[in-house]
Structure formats: C-alpha cells, structure tokens
Design a protein around this motif. Structure first.
Motif, PDB file in Angstrom:
ATOM      1  N   LYS A  48       0.837  -1.203   0.000  1.00 21.76           N
ATOM      2  CA  LYS A  48       0.000   0.000   0.000  1.00 21.76           C
ATOM      3  C   LYS A  48       0.872   1.254   0.000  1.00 21.76           C
ATOM      4  O   LYS A  48       0.563   2.238  -0.667  1.00 21.76           O
ATOM      5  CB  LYS A  48      -0.949  -0.008   1.189  1.00 21.76           C
ATOM      6  CG  LYS A  48      -2.041  -1.036   1.077  1.00 21.76           C
ATOM      7  CD  LYS A  48      -2.967  -1.001   2.277  1.00 21.76           C
ATOM      8  CE  LYS A  48      -4.038  -2.075   2.166  1.00 21.76           C
ATOM      9  NZ  LYS A  48      -4.900  -2.118   3.360  1.00 21.76           N
ATOM     10  N   LEU A  49       1.952   1.203   0.756  1.00 22.29           N
ATOM     11  CA  LEU A  49       2.895   2.318   0.783  1.00 22.29           C
ATOM     12  C   LEU A  49       3.453   2.557  -0.617  1.00 22.29           C
ATOM     13  O   LEU A  49       3.526   3.696  -1.085  1.00 22.29           O
ATOM     14  CB  LEU A  49       4.030   2.022   1.764  1.00 22.29           C
ATOM     15  CG  LEU A  49       5.043   3.140   1.923  1.00 22.29           C
ATOM     16  CD1 LEU A  49       5.317   3.368   3.396  1.00 22.29           C
ATOM     17  CD2 LEU A  49       6.323   2.802   1.218  1.00 22.29           C
ATOM     18  N   SER A  50       3.799   1.498  -1.305  1.00 22.35           N
ATOM     19  CA  SER A  50       4.315   1.590  -2.666  1.00 22.35           C
ATOM     20  C   SER A  50       3.281   2.197  -3.612  1.00 22.35           C
ATOM     21  O   SER A  50       3.619   3.030  -4.463  1.00 22.35           O
ATOM     22  CB  SER A  50       4.739   0.207  -3.155  1.00 22.35           C
ATOM     23  OG  SER A  50       5.260   0.283  -4.450  1.00 22.35           O
ATOM     24  N   ALA A  51       2.021   1.816  -3.455  1.00 19.15           N
ATOM     25  CA  ALA A  51       0.952   2.357  -4.295  1.00 19.15           C
ATOM     26  C   ALA A  51       0.753   3.852  -4.051  1.00 19.15           C
ATOM     27  O   ALA A  51       0.576   4.627  -4.999  1.00 19.15           O
ATOM     28  CB  ALA A  51      -0.347   1.603  -4.040  1.00 19.15           C
ATOM     29  N   ILE A  52       0.801   4.252  -2.791  1.00 19.17           N
ATOM     30  CA  ILE A  52       0.666   5.678  -2.454  1.00 19.17           C
ATOM     31  C   ILE A  52       1.826   6.466  -3.052  1.00 19.17           C
ATOM     32  O   ILE A  52       1.637   7.541  -3.624  1.00 19.17           O
ATOM     33  CB  ILE A  52       0.584   5.883  -0.924  1.00 19.17           C
ATOM     34  CG1 ILE A  52      -0.712   5.304  -0.371  1.00 19.17           C
ATOM     35  CG2 ILE A  52       0.688   7.362  -0.569  1.00 19.17           C
ATOM     36  CD1 ILE A  52      -0.777   5.244   1.151  1.00 19.17           C
ATOM     37  N   LEU A  53       3.031   5.923  -2.939  1.00 19.32           N
ATOM     38  CA  LEU A  53       4.198   6.593  -3.518  1.00 19.32           C
ATOM     39  C   LEU A  53       4.078   6.730  -5.037  1.00 19.32           C
ATOM     40  O   LEU A  53       4.425   7.759  -5.597  1.00 19.32           O
ATOM     41  CB  LEU A  53       5.473   5.820  -3.187  1.00 19.32           C
ATOM     42  CG  LEU A  53       6.165   6.175  -1.892  1.00 19.32           C
ATOM     43  CD1 LEU A  53       7.377   5.276  -1.681  1.00 19.32           C
ATOM     44  CD2 LEU A  53       6.580   7.621  -1.857  1.00 19.32           C
ATOM     45  N   LYS A  54       3.583   5.693  -5.683  1.00 23.25           N
ATOM     46  CA  LYS A  54       3.432   5.720  -7.137  1.00 23.25           C
ATOM     47  C   LYS A  54       2.451   6.812  -7.556  1.00 23.25           C
ATOM     48  O   LYS A  54       2.711   7.579  -8.482  1.00 23.25           O
ATOM     49  CB  LYS A  54       2.956   4.359  -7.637  1.00 23.25           C
ATOM     50  CG  LYS A  54       2.901   4.255  -9.140  1.00 23.25           C
ATOM     51  CD  LYS A  54       2.440   2.874  -9.570  1.00 23.25           C
ATOM     52  CE  LYS A  54       3.658   2.093  -9.942  1.00 23.25           C
ATOM     53  NZ  LYS A  54       3.347   0.803 -10.558  1.00 23.25           N
ATOM     54  N   GLU A  55       1.310   6.898  -6.858  1.00 23.64           N
ATOM     55  CA  GLU A  55       0.319   7.935  -7.155  1.00 23.64           C
ATOM     56  C   GLU A  55       0.878   9.333  -6.898  1.00 23.64           C
ATOM     57  O   GLU A  55       0.661  10.253  -7.682  1.00 23.64           O
ATOM     58  CB  GLU A  55      -0.947   7.725  -6.321  1.00 23.64           C
ATOM     59  CG  GLU A  55      -1.898   6.732  -6.887  1.00 23.64           C
ATOM     60  CD  GLU A  55      -2.347   7.083  -8.292  1.00 23.64           C
ATOM     61  OE1 GLU A  55      -2.775   8.232  -8.541  1.00 23.64           O
ATOM     62  OE2 GLU A  55      -2.254   6.200  -9.157  1.00 23.64           O
ATOM     63  N   THR A  56       1.591   9.468  -5.801  1.00 23.99           N
ATOM     64  CA  THR A  56       2.180  10.766  -5.459  1.00 23.99           C
ATOM     65  C   THR A  56       3.227  11.164  -6.488  1.00 23.99           C
ATOM     66  O   THR A  56       3.309  12.331  -6.876  1.00 23.99           O
ATOM     67  CB  THR A  56       2.797  10.722  -4.046  1.00 23.99           C
ATOM     68  OG1 THR A  56       1.800  10.287  -3.123  1.00 23.99           O
ATOM     69  CG2 THR A  56       3.307  12.074  -3.619  1.00 23.99           C
ATOM     70  N   GLU A  57       4.003  10.203  -6.938  1.00 18.80           N
ATOM     71  CA  GLU A  57       5.019  10.489  -7.954  1.00 18.80           C
ATOM     72  C   GLU A  57       4.369  10.921  -9.270  1.00 18.80           C
ATOM     73  O   GLU A  57       4.853  11.849  -9.922  1.00 18.80           O
ATOM     74  CB  GLU A  57       5.905   9.281  -8.176  1.00 18.80           C
ATOM     75  CG  GLU A  57       7.041   9.564  -9.138  1.00 18.80           C
ATOM     76  CD  GLU A  57       7.932   8.366  -9.382  1.00 18.80           C
ATOM     77  OE1 GLU A  57       9.132   8.592  -9.546  1.00 18.80           O
ATOM     78  OE2 GLU A  57       7.421   7.232  -9.411  1.00 18.80           O
ATOM     79  N   LYS A  58       3.259  10.292  -9.656  1.00 18.65           N
ATOM     80  CA  LYS A  58       2.533  10.701 -10.870  1.00 18.65           C
ATOM     81  C   LYS A  58       2.048  12.143 -10.733  1.00 18.65           C
ATOM     82  O   LYS A  58       2.170  12.940 -11.668  1.00 18.65           O
ATOM     83  CB  LYS A  58       1.342   9.777 -11.125  1.00 18.65           C
ATOM     84  CG  LYS A  58       1.706   8.438 -11.673  1.00 18.65           C
ATOM     85  CD  LYS A  58       0.435   7.612 -11.899  1.00 18.65           C
ATOM     86  CE  LYS A  58       0.764   6.200 -12.298  1.00 18.65           C
ATOM     87  NZ  LYS A  58      -0.445   5.374 -12.438  1.00 18.65           N
ATOM     88  N   TYR A  59       1.493  12.457  -9.569  1.00 17.08           N
ATOM     89  CA  TYR A  59       1.036  13.831  -9.307  1.00 17.08           C
ATOM     90  C   TYR A  59       2.203  14.804  -9.415  1.00 17.08           C
ATOM     91  O   TYR A  59       2.095  15.853 -10.044  1.00 17.08           O
ATOM     92  CB  TYR A  59       0.391  13.902  -7.917  1.00 17.08           C
ATOM     93  CG  TYR A  59      -0.069  15.278  -7.521  1.00 17.08           C
ATOM     94  CD1 TYR A  59      -1.301  15.747  -7.941  1.00 17.08           C
ATOM     95  CD2 TYR A  59       0.729  16.098  -6.728  1.00 17.08           C
ATOM     96  CE1 TYR A  59      -1.741  17.016  -7.584  1.00 17.08           C
ATOM     97  CE2 TYR A  59       0.305  17.363  -6.367  1.00 17.08           C
ATOM     98  CZ  TYR A  59      -0.924  17.810  -6.792  1.00 17.08           C
ATOM     99  OH  TYR A  59      -1.339  19.069  -6.444  1.00 17.08           O
ATOM    100  N   GLU A  88      12.710   3.562  -4.492  1.00 20.79           N
ATOM    101  CA  GLU A  88      13.712   2.495  -4.570  1.00 20.79           C
ATOM    102  C   GLU A  88      13.792   1.712  -3.265  1.00 20.79           C
ATOM    103  O   GLU A  88      13.869   0.486  -3.262  1.00 20.79           O
ATOM    104  CB  GLU A  88      15.089   3.070  -4.901  1.00 20.79           C
ATOM    105  CG  GLU A  88      15.230   3.548  -6.321  1.00 20.79           C
ATOM    106  CD  GLU A  88      16.541   4.267  -6.578  1.00 20.79           C
ATOM    107  OE1 GLU A  88      17.282   4.565  -5.595  1.00 20.79           O
ATOM    108  OE2 GLU A  88      16.822   4.553  -7.744  1.00 20.79           O
ATOM    109  N   ARG A  89      13.772   2.418  -2.144  1.00 22.67           N
ATOM    110  CA  ARG A  89      13.856   1.754  -0.852  1.00 22.67           C
ATOM    111  C   ARG A  89      12.600   0.940  -0.561  1.00 22.67           C
ATOM    112  O   ARG A  89      12.671  -0.133   0.034  1.00 22.67           O
ATOM    113  CB  ARG A  89      14.139   2.773   0.236  1.00 22.67           C
ATOM    114  CG  ARG A  89      15.608   3.199   0.209  1.00 22.67           C
ATOM    115  CD  ARG A  89      15.863   4.461   0.986  1.00 22.67           C
ATOM    116  NE  ARG A  89      17.265   4.817   1.062  1.00 22.67           N
ATOM    117  CZ  ARG A  89      17.966   5.372   0.082  1.00 22.67           C
ATOM    118  NH1 ARG A  89      17.412   5.595  -1.088  1.00 22.67           N
ATOM    119  NH2 ARG A  89      19.241   5.707   0.263  1.00 22.67           N
ATOM    120  N   THR A  90      11.461   1.434  -1.017  1.00 19.86           N
ATOM    121  CA  THR A  90      10.217   0.691  -0.839  1.00 19.86           C
ATOM    122  C   THR A  90      10.245  -0.589  -1.667  1.00 19.86           C
ATOM    123  O   THR A  90       9.879  -1.657  -1.172  1.00 19.86           O
ATOM    124  CB  THR A  90       9.002   1.553  -1.252  1.00 19.86           C
ATOM    125  OG1 THR A  90       8.996   2.734  -0.454  1.00 19.86           O
ATOM    126  CG2 THR A  90       7.706   0.811  -1.042  1.00 19.86           C
TER     127      THR A  90
END
Length: 124
Positions: A48-59, A88-90
């Motif tokens: 879930k943390l990885s998914a949040i990071l991915k969405e935030t990175e897209k934004y 990367e760490r995630t």
C-alpha cells in the motif's frame, strides 16, 4: 503623467496577481504532497505504501514542469530525487529507510511553499 501612473499600476496589478496565483499553485501542490505522503508514512503494509508513492510520484510529475517556472530548479530536482530514493527503498523492502526519505520529501515540498510566500522574513 497620469497615463504613466496608470500603466505602472496595471503592471503592479499583473505582477501581484501572477505572484498570488503562483503561491496558490505551490501551496496546493505542497498540501497534496504532504497529506499523501503522511498517509504513506502511517501505512504499515509495504504494498500500500508503494501504491501511495506511485500515485504521489505521478502527481508530482504532472506538476513539476510548472513548478520549475516558479521556483528553483534545484529545489524541484531535490524533491524528485528524494521521491525516487523513497520508491527504490520501498521496492527493496526497506520500509524504515523509505520512511526517512518520505519525511525528507515532505520537508522539501513544505519548504518550497514557505520560501515562496511573500513575508517580511523572506524580504529581509
């Protein structure tokens, strides 16, 4: 004379309006990023943390080009690099290290806004 004063006033209004709009844009970006990343820090599940990071990175990628027009390129790149390190760490499963990088990103985006708002401290 009156014409020159009117032109100066118009220019001041245009510059002031542009400054206010850019401050709002930076503030909205910082608030969204901070809120989203604080949710990521609280998330215990690495997926879930990885998914949040991915969405935030897209934004961030959508906002980055405009931000480069408004603030220092170095500041924008620092946020991008910290986001990349967190991702990367995630993906490596190093949640604690990722959390530290996420906190760095939060600090950097909040600092972007604080540096750009018009205040007496920023003028002196």
């Amino acid at each position: 004379m009156a014409k020159s004063v009117a032109i100066c006033v118009c220019i001041a209004l245009i510059v002031g309006s542009a400054s206010a709009l850019s401050a709002v844009y930076i503030k909205n970006t910082a608030e969204y990023m901070s809120s989203s990343l604080e949710d990521a820090v609280e998330e215990k599940d690495i997926e879930k943390l990885s998914a949040i990071l991915k969405e935030t990175e897209k934004y961030w990628e959508r906002r980055k080009e405009t931000l480069m027009l408004l603030v220092s390129h170095r500041d924008v790149e620092n946020v991008s690099l910290a986001l990349l390190r967190a991702k990367e760490r995630t993906s490596a499963g190093r949640r604690d290290d990722a959390e530290q990088e996420i906190k760095t990103v939060i600090f950097l985006v909040e600092e972007l806004y604080e540096r750009e708002i018009l205040s007496l401290g920023n003028i002196i």
